[in-house]
Design an enzyme around this catalytic site. Sequence first.
Site: not given
Length: 354
Positions: A269, A317, A329
């Site tokens: 990520c 994240h 993402h």
Amino acid sequence: MAAHRKPPQRPLTGHTIRTAATLALAGAATATCFDGTGHAEPQPTPSQVKARVATLYREAEAATEKYNGAKEEADAAQRRLSALQDETARRQQRLNSARNALGSIAAAQYRDGAIAPAWQLALSSDPDRYLDGAAFAERAGDRQAAAVSRVRRQLREIERLRGAARVEVKSLRSRQAELRRHKKTVTGKLDEARRLLARLPPSRRGEITGAGAPAERVSRSAADPREALERAGSVPAPSGRAAMAVAYAYGKLGSPYVWGATGPNAFDCSGLVQAAYRAAGLSLPRTSYAQINAGRRVSRSELLPGDLVFFYPGISHVGIYVGGGRMIHAPNPSAPVRVAPIDQMPFAGATRVA
């Protein structure tokens, strides 16, 4: 009256023993079935697998970000150590040259002998010439003293550099041990998730991971990043760099998630975020928990394309906002780089870096 006698007992044969054992085992199995202790462990339902896999992926990603941070620090320690080693080698070379010069001076003094200046003046056939030579010798002595002082300084500096190098070696070994710990955690979590998913039929597996969901794409041949955003239906980005980062992220849709990867063909990520802004000419930190402090914080209501959006309490994240309540993402090993709503995870904050 006749005495009653018990009939003689026949010895047990091997066949009889086997029959009795079989009956005993069968009875025990029947009893076990009745009391429930012999039941096999029930298979988890797809919803239970989904919840557990999601937890494992989240924990693995948190460990991945810690791994990325430790790797960044280990790489920095390695660079500092290499610089110290190079500087030590240069100083050592200069020290060797200074030592050789001192050795030459000492050898010359030994050859000339140590005669007292007063006697040299008395025995000289040319006193004026002697006095000129004595002044030169005095200046040479001053140079020798300065050379000795330089050698001492260089020795002290080399020792300081070696001490700093020892500190960096210790730091590097600590970071490398930390890397190994985080790597073990990540691989353990991902292996458990894979084992759980492998127990499900492929159709149910796809439902849990969303692997079959279509990925949105824009033309990779668009010359203008803003044009790419318009084709994707996004609102304008606040800057050219933000537009370029979003266009880069759109161009990577469908790329696989690989933990620790920063592109160009696979990402985690924070690796995707770093690569997108690197393509736009902006250097960002490696980890999600560092990226959130890389720019100006913005509220959820202020979000514009190119802003970084962060999730979960530990900031484990990150995605790139593209407008319309969506982001791009890199989710997890079961799902490639994709467009997703920002509502699907607990929102933790946002940052504008360009």
